[in-house]
Scaffold this motif. Structure first.
Motif, mmCIF file in Angstrom:
data_model
loop_
_atom_site.group_PDB
_atom_site.id
_atom_site.type_symbol
_atom_site.label_atom_id
_atom_site.label_comp_id
_atom_site.label_asym_id
_atom_site.label_seq_id
_atom_site.Cartn_x
_atom_site.Cartn_y
_atom_site.Cartn_z
ATOM 1 N N ASP A 163 0.821 -1.220 0.000
ATOM 2 C CA ASP A 163 0.000 0.000 0.000
ATOM 3 C C ASP A 163 0.853 1.268 0.000
ATOM 4 O OD1 ASP A 163 -2.311 -1.455 -0.106
ATOM 5 O OD2 ASP A 163 -2.782 -1.265 2.031
ATOM 6 N N GLY A 164 1.924 1.247 -0.808
ATOM 7 C CA GLY A 164 2.736 2.448 -0.972
ATOM 8 C C GLY A 164 3.716 2.730 0.142
ATOM 9 N N GLU A 165 3.838 1.808 1.102
ATOM 10 C CA GLU A 165 4.760 2.023 2.224
ATOM 11 C C GLU A 165 5.760 0.873 2.313
ATOM 12 O OE1 GLU A 165 2.952 3.221 5.867
ATOM 13 O OE2 GLU A 165 1.748 4.774 4.902
ATOM 14 N N LEU A 166 6.935 1.186 2.866
ATOM 15 C CA LEU A 166 8.027 0.214 2.961
ATOM 16 C C LEU A 166 7.990 -0.503 4.305
ATOM 17 C CD1 LEU A 166 10.734 -0.942 1.797
ATOM 18 C CD2 LEU A 166 11.891 0.931 3.008
ATOM 19 N N TYR A 167 8.091 -1.818 4.250
ATOM 20 C CA TYR A 167 8.220 -2.637 5.456
ATOM 21 C C TYR A 167 9.571 -3.343 5.383
ATOM 22 C CZ TYR A 167 3.250 -1.902 6.350
ATOM 23 O OH TYR A 167 2.021 -1.325 6.613
ATOM 24 N N VAL A 168 10.458 -3.020 6.301
ATOM 25 C CA VAL A 168 11.798 -3.616 6.324
ATOM 26 C C VAL A 168 11.726 -4.899 7.142
ATOM 27 C CG1 VAL A 168 14.214 -3.260 6.935
ATOM 28 C CG2 VAL A 168 12.818 -1.317 6.186
ATOM 29 N N THR A 169 12.233 -5.978 6.581
ATOM 30 C CA THR A 169 12.161 -7.262 7.295
ATOM 31 C C THR A 169 13.499 -7.697 7.888
ATOM 32 O OG1 THR A 169 12.455 -8.450 5.200
ATOM 33 C CG2 THR A 169 10.196 -8.077 5.938
ATOM 34 N N GLY A 170 14.604 -7.133 7.428
ATOM 35 C CA GLY A 170 15.902 -7.499 8.006
ATOM 36 C C GLY A 170 17.037 -7.177 7.054
ATOM 37 N N ARG A 171 18.257 -7.561 7.465
ATOM 38 C CA ARG A 171 19.429 -7.373 6.610
ATOM 39 C C ARG A 171 19.780 -8.695 5.941
ATOM 40 N NH1 ARG A 171 21.972 -3.098 5.974
ATOM 41 N NH2 ARG A 171 23.917 -3.982 5.250
ATOM 42 N N ARG A 172 20.128 -8.606 4.650
ATOM 43 C CA ARG A 172 20.434 -9.838 3.901
ATOM 44 C C ARG A 172 21.562 -10.625 4.570
ATOM 45 N NH1 ARG A 172 19.571 -12.743 0.080
ATOM 46 N NH2 ARG A 172 17.847 -11.476 -0.682
ATOM 47 N N LYS A 173 22.606 -9.927 5.005
ATOM 48 C CA LYS A 173 23.759 -10.662 5.552
ATOM 49 C C LYS A 173 23.457 -11.262 6.927
ATOM 50 C CE LYS A 173 26.117 -6.692 7.687
ATOM 51 N NZ LYS A 173 27.313 -5.852 7.664
ATOM 52 N N ASP A 174 22.367 -10.784 7.590
ATOM 53 C CA ASP A 174 22.018 -11.322 8.904
ATOM 54 C C ASP A 174 21.024 -12.474 8.818
ATOM 55 O OD1 ASP A 174 23.612 -9.418 10.086
ATOM 56 O OD2 ASP A 174 21.966 -8.001 10.407
ATOM 57 N N LEU A 175 20.425 -12.665 7.653
ATOM 58 C CA LEU A 175 19.375 -13.660 7.495
ATOM 59 C C LEU A 175 19.899 -15.043 7.898
ATOM 60 C CD1 LEU A 175 16.452 -13.624 6.388
ATOM 61 C CD2 LEU A 175 17.386 -14.414 4.219
ATOM 62 N N LEU A 176 19.118 -15.746 8.706
ATOM 63 C CA LEU A 176 19.487 -17.091 9.140
ATOM 64 C C LEU A 176 18.676 -18.092 8.327
ATOM 65 C CD1 LEU A 176 19.297 -16.481 13.005
ATOM 66 C CD2 LEU A 176 21.281 -16.218 11.512
ATOM 67 N N ILE A 177 19.348 -19.029 7.693
ATOM 68 C CA ILE A 177 18.639 -20.043 6.918
ATOM 69 C C ILE A 177 18.769 -21.366 7.675
ATOM 70 C CG2 ILE A 177 18.462 -21.227 4.705
ATOM 71 C CD1 ILE A 177 19.722 -18.729 3.426
ATOM 72 N N VAL A 178 17.653 -21.784 8.263
ATOM 73 C CA VAL A 178 17.635 -22.992 9.090
ATOM 74 C C VAL A 178 16.551 -23.919 8.543
ATOM 75 C CG1 VAL A 178 17.323 -23.929 11.406
ATOM 76 C CG2 VAL A 178 18.414 -21.698 11.100
ATOM 77 N N ASN A 179 16.934 -25.146 8.208
ATOM 78 C CA ASN A 179 15.996 -26.112 7.621
ATOM 79 C C ASN A 179 15.319 -25.538 6.380
ATOM 80 O OD1 ASN A 179 16.652 -27.729 9.773
ATOM 81 N ND2 ASN A 179 14.824 -27.220 10.955
ATOM 82 N N GLY A 180 16.072 -24.757 5.581
ATOM 83 C CA GLY A 180 15.528 -24.190 4.354
ATOM 84 C C GLY A 180 14.585 -23.017 4.569
ATOM 85 N N ARG A 181 14.479 -22.553 5.806
ATOM 86 C CA ARG A 181 13.572 -21.447 6.113
ATOM 87 C C ARG A 181 14.370 -20.187 6.428
ATOM 88 N NH1 ARG A 181 11.032 -23.637 11.073
ATOM 89 N NH2 ARG A 181 10.090 -21.578 11.202
ATOM 90 N N ASN A 182 13.789 -19.040 6.063
ATOM 91 C CA ASN A 182 14.420 -17.754 6.340
ATOM 92 C C ASN A 182 13.956 -17.228 7.698
ATOM 93 O OD1 ASN A 182 15.560 -17.840 3.804
ATOM 94 N ND2 ASN A 182 13.952 -16.621 2.849
ATOM 95 N N LEU A 183 14.861 -17.143 8.643
ATOM 96 C CA LEU A 183 14.533 -16.599 9.964
ATOM 97 C C LEU A 183 15.299 -15.293 10.164
ATOM 98 C CD1 LEU A 183 14.746 -19.835 12.170
ATOM 99 C CD2 LEU A 183 12.711 -18.816 11.139
ATOM 100 N N TYR A 184 14.633 -14.326 10.769
ATOM 101 C CA TYR A 184 15.261 -13.040 11.025
ATOM 102 C C TYR A 184 15.765 -13.011 12.465
ATOM 103 C CZ TYR A 184 13.206 -11.548 6.635
ATOM 104 O OH TYR A 184 12.886 -11.435 5.315
#
Length: 572
Positions: free
Chosen positions: A440-461
């Motif tokens: 809806d025209g607004e930015l939602y930041v979910t995290g930093r790419r280099k901090d993203l944790l990939i556990v069991n194929g899932r993206n955790l912040y």
């Protein structure tokens, strides 16, 4: 306001200092026991001091290279910084070194910038000169105190030629100690970002800006320059004064009828935890129009706590303005217009880089607002560089006149970060390194790419995990933690390293606290129980602006070099 206008940053500042010479000022609140005592620098005095320093810099061959500014918080830094602007000299706002680690950071800055001049005060000069000499740098550094005596006659100053792309200052980002990168911010970048902020936040000559953020942090630096640019009053205190007693910021807003303030989320959280309702009896926050919240992930719980705590003192919920930005875009890219928007995102969908309203597990997202005027925000697929539609999570890219010219003396990194093009050839864009989505025209930041944790194929912040853990016990609530992923027996697993306040443990033992953490994280995020390491406060590596250094913590864990360990239960 851009480089094609007749105004330059310096002419704009001079104009405001002239019009408001004796009516407006920069006021610094020094600690004196439990009280704060004001030092007032009128705009007439600031303009004169800046011209003296600028006239002197014009005669110094060392000033052809970037000039390091090493100052305690207060008026002297702003004299030196304005002097550099007036001289067309590239300034480097830097944190004062206080130990070997921070001295190593100064060495990294001096090497990267190839500087040969540092400005400071008489109080600090000899100590800094000795410390810098021990670094064994290839180029000798002159340390000059600006407060010994007038360096030159103010009347001898002449306006330098400033092109739109003349670099105004280098903002060194909080990278690793030995390899800091200097963001080269031009005069035109600053003019554009200040004009955008002034417009979106309604900052003008009737405003009073109250702050505590360090002058070497982009939010602290630009907030004060914004006051000069708009002819507003500025009132500041040191970070330490605020951190020791967070109520001081609220009292300053009340006493000086502050209209605008800015802090990272952690500072609002600190106020929510450390300011008692009875401390607000004589505090009136009804003058406050904007409380900017940026520089790190914005938390809904923090904003709600602040509203609940401060509403009786006259704080308007519409004052809280989540924002998004970074040094690479001078400061601000997006900002809330006064209506906070939240989404409860479905955790399973978000882990697949999609947004849908929560069905089972929910992840709270806070809007960072709309892009500012002239700012183009794109969400781009990291796999194929295609722009993504709304409600898809990808890399956040920015295009704006406020985007800096690049990293000083780093053409390869500059090309990679600042000259990105989408798959259809649109560009150049700044790669922010952050992940997010438009809705809806607004930015939602979910995290930093280099901090993203990939556990069991899932993206955790990691921020979501760290936030949950803080809620589990008072001994964890006011302390910092870091969630990292490690390869344990060929499986990516979680490890949580968290500082503990021992005096708040009560009857709970470290093994019991670790068991609580493991159970809560495993249940909430549906993962195997994490490894847990408890440390003292000093065991968490922080940037100069107080953010956790996740990469540094992960490296220390993998090398077995964590400091101040109190208790550990590692993965088997």
């Amino acid at each position: 306001m851009g480089g094609n206008s007749q105004s330059t940053l310096v002419s704009q500042l001079r104009s405001q200092f002239k019009v408001h010479a004796d009516t407006h000022s920069y006021t610094f609140l020094h600690e004196s026991g439990r009280d704060l005592v004001e030092e007032v620098l009128t705009y007439r005095q600031l303009d004169r001091d800046a011209r003296e320093i600028a006239a002197w810099l014009a005669s110094r061959p060392e000033a052809h290279r970037p000039v390091l500014l090493l100052f305690e918080p207060g008026a002297d830094f702003w004299r030196a910084f304005a002097g550099c602007l007036y001289a067309g000299v590239v300034a480097i706002p830097a944190p004062l070194p206080h130990d070997q680690r921070s001295m190593g950071r100064v060495a990294g800055i001096l090497r990267d910038a190839d500087s040969s001049l540092a400005l400071t005060t008489a109080k600090l000069r000899d100590l800094l000169a000795a410390g810098i000499e021990e670094l064994g740098l290839a180029r000798p550094i002159s340390c000059v105190a600006i407060d010994d005596s007038p360096l030159a006659e103010a009347e001898s100053w002449t306006m330098p030629h400033l092109a739109p792309d003349t670099v105004a200052f280098l903002q060194y980002t909080s990278g690793s100690t030995g390899d800091p990168k200097g963001v080269a911010v031009t005069h035109d970048n600053v003019l554009n970002n200040l004009a955008m902020i002034a417009e979106t936040l309604s900052v003008n000559t009737d405003s009073t800006l109250i702050g505590w953020i360090p002058h070497f942090h982009d939010m602290g630096l630009i907030s004060v320059v914004l006051g000069f640019f708009t002819g507003a009053n500025v009132v500041a205190m040191s970070p330490l004064a605020f951190l020791k007693r967070p109520v001081r910021l609220l009292k300053a807003i009340s006493d000086y009828r502050g209209t605008h303030t800015a802090s990272p989320n952690f500072a609002y959280n600190l106020m929510a935890r450390r300011v008692a309702p009875e401390q607000l009896t004589d505090i009136d926050l009804s003058s406050l129009e904007v409380a900017l919240n940026g520089a790190e992930p914005v938390r809904r719980t923090t904003m709600e706590r602040i509203n609940d705590l401060l509403a009786p003192a006259g704080f308007a919920p519409s004052a809280m303005r989540p924002a998004y930005g970074m040094a690479e875009v001078t400061l601000m890219a997006t900002v809330s217009r006064g209506v906070q928007r939240y989404l409860d995102a479905d955790a399973d969908a978000l882990e697949q880089n999609r947004y849908r309203p929560a069905i089972n597990r929910a992840v709270g997202l806070v809007s960072s607002g709309e892009p500012g005027p002239g700012t183009d925000v794109r969400i781009v697929s990291p796999e194929n560089l295609q722009p993504l539609p709304d409600d898809h999570v990808g890399d956040i890219w920015l295009r704006s006149p406020s985007v800096a010219s690049g990293y000083h003396n780093r053409p390869v990194e500059t090309a990679e970060q600042f000259r990105a093009n989408t798959s259809d050839g649109d560009g150049p864009f700044l790669r922010t390194g952050d992940l997010g989505m438009m809705h809806d025209g607004e930015l939602y930041v979910t995290g930093r790419r280099k901090d993203l944790l990939i556990v069991n194929g899932r993206n955790l912040y990691p921020q979501d995990i760290e936030e949950l853990v803080k809620e589990l016990h008072p001994a964890l609530a006011d302390s910092l933690g870091v969630a990292i992923s490690v390869d344990a027996n060929d499986v990516e697993s979680l490890v949580l390293i968290h500082a503990v306040k021992h005096r708040l443990l009560g009857d709970v033992s470290y093994p019991q606290l670790a068991a609580t953490v493991k159970t809560a994280v495993a249940r909430h995020f549906e993962v195997a129980a994490p490894g847990v390491v408890f440390v003292n406060h000093g065991g968490i590596h922080l940037t100069t602006s107080g953010k956790v250094q996740r990469a540094s913590m992960r490296a220390a864990f993998l090398k077995g070099e964590l400091d101040d360990v109190l208790h550990e239960e590692l993965l088997r």
